[in-house]
Design an enzyme around this catalytic site. Structure first.
Site, PDB file in Angstrom:
ATOM      1  N   SER A  86      41.156  38.973  31.086  1.00  0.00           N
ATOM      2  CA  SER A  86      41.171  37.644  30.410  1.00  0.00           C
ATOM      3  C   SER A  86      41.860  36.527  31.535  1.00  0.00           C
ATOM      4  O   SER A  86      42.547  36.967  32.119  1.00  0.00           O
ATOM      5  CB  SER A  86      42.169  37.339  29.277  1.00  0.00           C
ATOM      6  OG  SER A  86      43.008  36.802  29.438  1.00  0.00           O
ATOM      7  N   LYS A  87      41.138  35.309  31.419  1.00  0.00           N
ATOM      8  CA  LYS A  87      41.589  34.222  32.594  1.00  0.00           C
ATOM      9  C   LYS A  87      42.874  34.017  32.480  1.00  0.00           C
ATOM     10  O   LYS A  87      43.448  33.752  33.296  1.00  0.00           O
ATOM     11  CB  LYS A  87      40.606  33.224  32.424  1.00  0.00           C
ATOM     12  CG  LYS A  87      40.801  31.908  33.494  1.00  0.00           C
ATOM     13  CD  LYS A  87      39.686  31.059  33.020  1.00  0.00           C
ATOM     14  CE  LYS A  87      40.077  29.738  33.905  1.00  0.00           C
ATOM     15  NZ  LYS A  87      39.034  28.860  33.784  1.00  0.00           N
ATOM     16  N   ARG A  88      43.372  33.807  31.130  1.00  0.00           N
ATOM     17  CA  ARG A  88      44.868  33.327  30.702  1.00  0.00           C
ATOM     18  C   ARG A  88      45.842  34.522  31.124  1.00  0.00           C
ATOM     19  O   ARG A  88      46.680  34.098  31.656  1.00  0.00           O
ATOM     20  CB  ARG A  88      44.903  33.073  29.512  1.00  0.00           C
ATOM     21  CG  ARG A  88      45.808  32.233  29.038  1.00  0.00           C
ATOM     22  CD  ARG A  88      45.647  31.839  27.613  1.00  0.00           C
ATOM     23  NE  ARG A  88      44.944  32.606  26.625  1.00  0.00           N
ATOM     24  CZ  ARG A  88      46.210  33.372  26.002  1.00  0.00           C
ATOM     25  NH1 ARG A  88      47.236  33.322  26.415  1.00  0.00           N
ATOM     26  NH2 ARG A  88      45.512  34.462  25.291  1.00  0.00           N
ATOM     27  N   LYS A  89      45.526  35.854  30.698  1.00  0.00           N
ATOM     28  CA  LYS A  89      46.493  36.841  30.852  1.00  0.00           C
ATOM     29  C   LYS A  89      46.268  37.396  32.253  1.00  0.00           C
ATOM     30  O   LYS A  89      47.537  38.131  32.864  1.00  0.00           O
ATOM     31  CB  LYS A  89      46.357  37.748  29.808  1.00  0.00           C
ATOM     32  CG  LYS A  89      46.722  37.279  28.378  1.00  0.00           C
ATOM     33  CD  LYS A  89      46.693  38.325  27.689  1.00  0.00           C
ATOM     34  CE  LYS A  89      46.188  37.937  26.310  1.00  0.00           C
ATOM     35  NZ  LYS A  89      45.506  39.033  25.316  1.00  0.00           N
TER      36      LYS A  89
ATOM     37  N   LEU B  32      41.692  38.656  37.501  1.00  0.00           N
ATOM     38  CA  LEU B  32      40.485  38.167  37.113  1.00  0.00           C
ATOM     39  C   LEU B  32      39.985  37.299  38.350  1.00  0.00           C
ATOM     40  O   LEU B  32      38.695  37.279  38.604  1.00  0.00           O
ATOM     41  CB  LEU B  32      40.220  37.794  35.884  1.00  0.00           C
ATOM     42  CG  LEU B  32      39.015  37.322  35.414  1.00  0.00           C
ATOM     43  CD1 LEU B  32      37.926  38.747  35.389  1.00  0.00           C
ATOM     44  CD2 LEU B  32      38.971  36.630  33.877  1.00  0.00           C
TER      45      LEU B  32
END
Ligand code: GLU
Length: 548
Positions: A295-298, A302
Site C-alpha cells: 500500500s502506498k500509505r503504509k 512501494l
C-alpha cells in the site's frame, strides 16, 4: 432518430473521418511476424511505483524479445491528478532501472509516428471516434446532473437493483433530436455515453495471456466515454489509443479486470481486433504472517524513489523483479550464473496469477550476490553517483579517498567463501563510514570482561609493538603475545576448556583493537583494513582510545 444529424449537432467542429486516422495517420505497423507492440501507460500523478516498474519489465521484455516496440504513453486525462514534473520522473526512474522506450513521450519531446503520446493532446481524435459512435447509434448525450445521478443511485438501492446508468434507468438514452437541441440551446452541460447492447445476462470468453481463458459477464452499463470537457474517460481513451497505436499486448494491473467487459464491448462495437490482454497480479507482502497488497500509505518500499534514495543497484532490483515475475527465473539463474539477464526467455505463462510476493529481505540477498559480481571500481562509480545525487558531502569524501574506498569495497570478496557485505549505497556508506575521520564514532562497547583501564593497557601494548610493515601472520602473532602476556588465552578454545585460568581470550583482545580502530565490534579482516587506513590513522586512533 437521425443519428447523423445528432452527431453533427454534437460535434460540428469534427470534420475528420475515422478512415483518415485509421489509414492515413496511423497505418498498420511494418514489423516482422510475431513482433509485439507494448506500452506503459502511466498517469502522471507524481508517484511512480514498483507496480509500474514490474509492468514495465513485462512490456519491455515482450517487445524486445520479439523485435517489437516498447512505448510510453502518458494518460493525463484527469486534470485533478496531474502533477508537474511527473513525466520526467517516470522517464528518469525507468531509465535508472535500465528500461528505455523506443517510442513515445520523452524528455526532449516525442519520438515515433503514432503520437501525440499524451492523451491530453489527442482530444480531437477521440472526439472523432465518439462522433462515429453517435452516428451509428451507439453513443448519445446525457444531460443528467450529479444530483440527478445521485437520486438515481438512491432509487436503485431502494429497489435493490444494480446501480448505474443502464436500460430503463438510462434517462437520456432516447432523447429526441429536438430535446437534445433544446438542451444545447439552454447551454446544459452533457457527457457522451456509450449505448451498450448488453443485458448482463450473457457471458463471454476472453483469453488473458497470464490468466488463461476467462469467462466474464457482458457489460450492460452505458458508461461515460466523453466527459463534459470533451476529454475521454480511461475506458474509451485506451481503446482508441491501443488500436490506433497498433498495440498488440496490453499489460496492466489486475484492478482493470473488472472493467474488461466494457473494453471488450467497445472494441467489438468499433469492429477492432482486441489486443492480447495481460493482467498482472498485485504485488503483495507478508505483514505479520498475512499476505496483503502493498500500500502506498503504509509501505514506503512501494515507491521507486525508495530504491533510488537508498541506492539499490538497478541490476539488483531488475534481477529480483525477474524472480517474482517468472517462476522459473531462479532456476535459470542458478544454471547460468554469469549470463546476461537478457538471455533469459521471459514468458507470460510463467507469471503468477495469485499475487506476487514482494520480500525486501530477499531483494537484499539478491543484491549481495549481484554486487559481488560487480568489480569494486564499478561499485565505487555507482556509489559516487548516488552520493552526488543524495549526499553531496559524502560525495566529496568519496572522491578525495577514491583509492582507499575502492579497496574497502573489495575487502574479502575473493576466494571461495567471499564476504557479501555490500547491499545498497546507504548501507555501504554505513559499512565503511568508520574510515573517514569525519564520520568515525565508537558505536560498540568493549567486551564485558574488559574494562576501560584494561583496554587501555592492551591498546598501549598494541601501539608499542605495532609495525605497519608486518604481514598478516606476524601481526597476529604479536596480538597473541599481548594476549598471553596479559592473562588471555591465545586461542578461544583454550579459554573454553579452562575459563577459570584466563581473563578471556585473544578474540576479545582483537575486539578491543577493532573498536578502537573502527568503532565497532564486527568488521572484515582487521589487518587488511589497517593496511588500507594507513599507519598514521591506525596509530592516531589507538592513541585517541588510550587517551580518552
Ligand atoms: N493509466 C492507467 C494507470 O495508470 C494505465 C492502465 C493501462 O495500462 O491500461 O493505471
Amino acid at each position: 432518430m437521425d443519428y447523423k444529424k445528432l452527431a453533427e449537432l454534437l460535434f460540428p467542429n469534427i470534420t475528420k473521418t475515422i478512415d483518415y486516422y485509421e489509414n492515413e495517420v496511423y497505418p498498420k505497423r511494418d514489423l516482422p511476424e510475431g513482433a509485439k507492440v507494448t506500452r506503459l501507460a502511466p498517469s502522471p500523478t507524481g508517484f511512480i511505483h514498483l507496480g509500474n516498474l514490474y509492468g514495465a519489465f513485462v512490456d519491455e521484455r515482450l517487445a524486445h524479445q520479439s523485435g517489437g516496440v516498447f512505448m510510453l504513453r502518458i494518460e493525463d486525462t484527469d486534470e485533478k491528478r496531474k502533477v508537474e514534473g511527473s513525466v520526467e520522473l517516470i522517464i528518469s526512474s525507468l531509465k535508472h532501472f535500465g528500461l528505455k522506450f523506443d517510442e513515445g513521450a520523452g524528455i526532449d519531446g516525442e519520438k515515433g509516428k503514432y503520437g501525440p503520446y499524451f492523451q491530453s493532446q489527442r482530444a480531437e481524435i477521440y472526439q472523432c471516434f465518439v462522433k462515429h459512435l453517435v452516428e451509428i447509434g451507439r453513443a448519445y448525450p446525457c444531460f443528467c446532473t450529479e444530483e440527478e445521478l445521485e437520486e438515481l443511485r438512491k432509487a436503485q438501492i431502494a429497489e435493490n437493483v444494480t446501480t448505474g446508468y443502464y436500460g430503463k434507468w438510462a434517462r437520456d438514452r432516447n432523447l429526441t433530436l429536438e430535446e437534445v437541441q433544446e438542451r444545447l440551446n439552454n447551454n446544459e452541460e452533457f457527457v457522451i455515453r456509450f449505448r451498450s447492447e448488453g443485458t448482463g445476462e450473457k457471458n463471454f470468453d476472453i483469453d488473458d495471456a497470464i490468466r488463461g481463458k476467462l469467462t466474464m459477464p457482458e457489460n450492460f452499463q452505458d458508461i461515460v466515454i466523453l466527459k463534459t470537457n470533451g476529454i475521454p474517460t480511461y475506458h474509451f481513451a485506451h481503446v482508441v489509443d491501443d488500436h490506433l497505436m497498433r498495440v498488440t499486448h496490453v499489460v496492466r494491473g489486475e484492478e482493470w479486470l473488472s472493467t474488461l467487459p466494457i473494453h471488450y464491448e467497445l472494441f467489438k462495437t468499433l469492429g477492432w481486433e482486441l489486443p492480447v490482454y495481460c493482467h498482472t497480479a498485485h504485488l503483495m507482502k507478508l505483514d505479520n504472517g498475512t499476505k496483503r497488497k502493498l500500500s502506498k500509505r503504509k509501505d514506503p518500499e512501494l515507491g521507486l524513489s525508495y530504491y533510488m534514495e537508498l541506492g539499490y543497484h538497478p541490476e539488483a532490483v531488475r534481477e529480483y523483479l525477474l524472480t517474482i515475475l517468472n517462476s522459473n527465473y531462479e532456476e535459470w539463474r542458478m544454471a547460468n550464473p554469469s549470463s546476461s539477464i537478457d538471455e533469459f526467455e521471459f514468458t507470460l505463462e510463467k507469471m503468477s496469477t495469485s499475487g506476487a510476493l514482494f520480500d525486501l529481505d530477499k531483494l537484499n540477498n539478491i543484491s549481495k550476490d549481484v554486487l559481488l559480481k560487480i568489480p569494486a571500481e564499478e561499485i565505487y562509480d555507482f556509489f559516487l553517483n548516488w552520493a552526488n545525487e543524495y549526499k553531496k558531502d559524502v560525495a566529496k569524501l568519496l572522491s578525495s579517498h577514491k583509492e582507499q574506498v575502492i579497496k574497502l569495497l573489495d575487502v574479502g570478496r575473493e576466494g571461495n567463501k567471499p564476504r557479501k557485505d555490500l547491499v545498497y549505497c546507504e548501507q555501504i556508506l554505513e559499512f565503511i563510514s568508520y574510515y573517514f575521520d569525519e564520520c568515525f564514532e565508537i558505536v560498540d562497547s568493549y567486551p564485558e570482561n574488559i574494562n576501560e583501564e584494561e583496554a587501555k593497557k592492551l591498546l598501549t601494548a598494541y601501539l608499542n609493538t605495532y609495525d605497519h610493515r608486518d604481514d598478516q601472520s606476524q601481526w597476529f602473532e604479536k596480538i597473541r603475545v599481548i594476549a598471553t602476556e596479559n592473562g588471555y588465552a591465545a586461542k578461544p578454545k583454550d579459554y573454553k576448556k579452562n575459563p577459570d585460568m584466563y581473563k578471556g581470550h585473544v578474540g576479545e583482545v582483537s575486539t578491543v583493537i577493532r573498536i578502537a580502530l573502527m568503532g565497532r565490534a564486527v568488521s572484515p579482516d582487521l589487518w587488511e583494513l589497517q593496511q588500507i587506513m594507513g599507519e598514521e590513522k591506525v596509530r592516531r586512533r589507538i592513541e585517541n582510545a588510550i587517551n580518552k
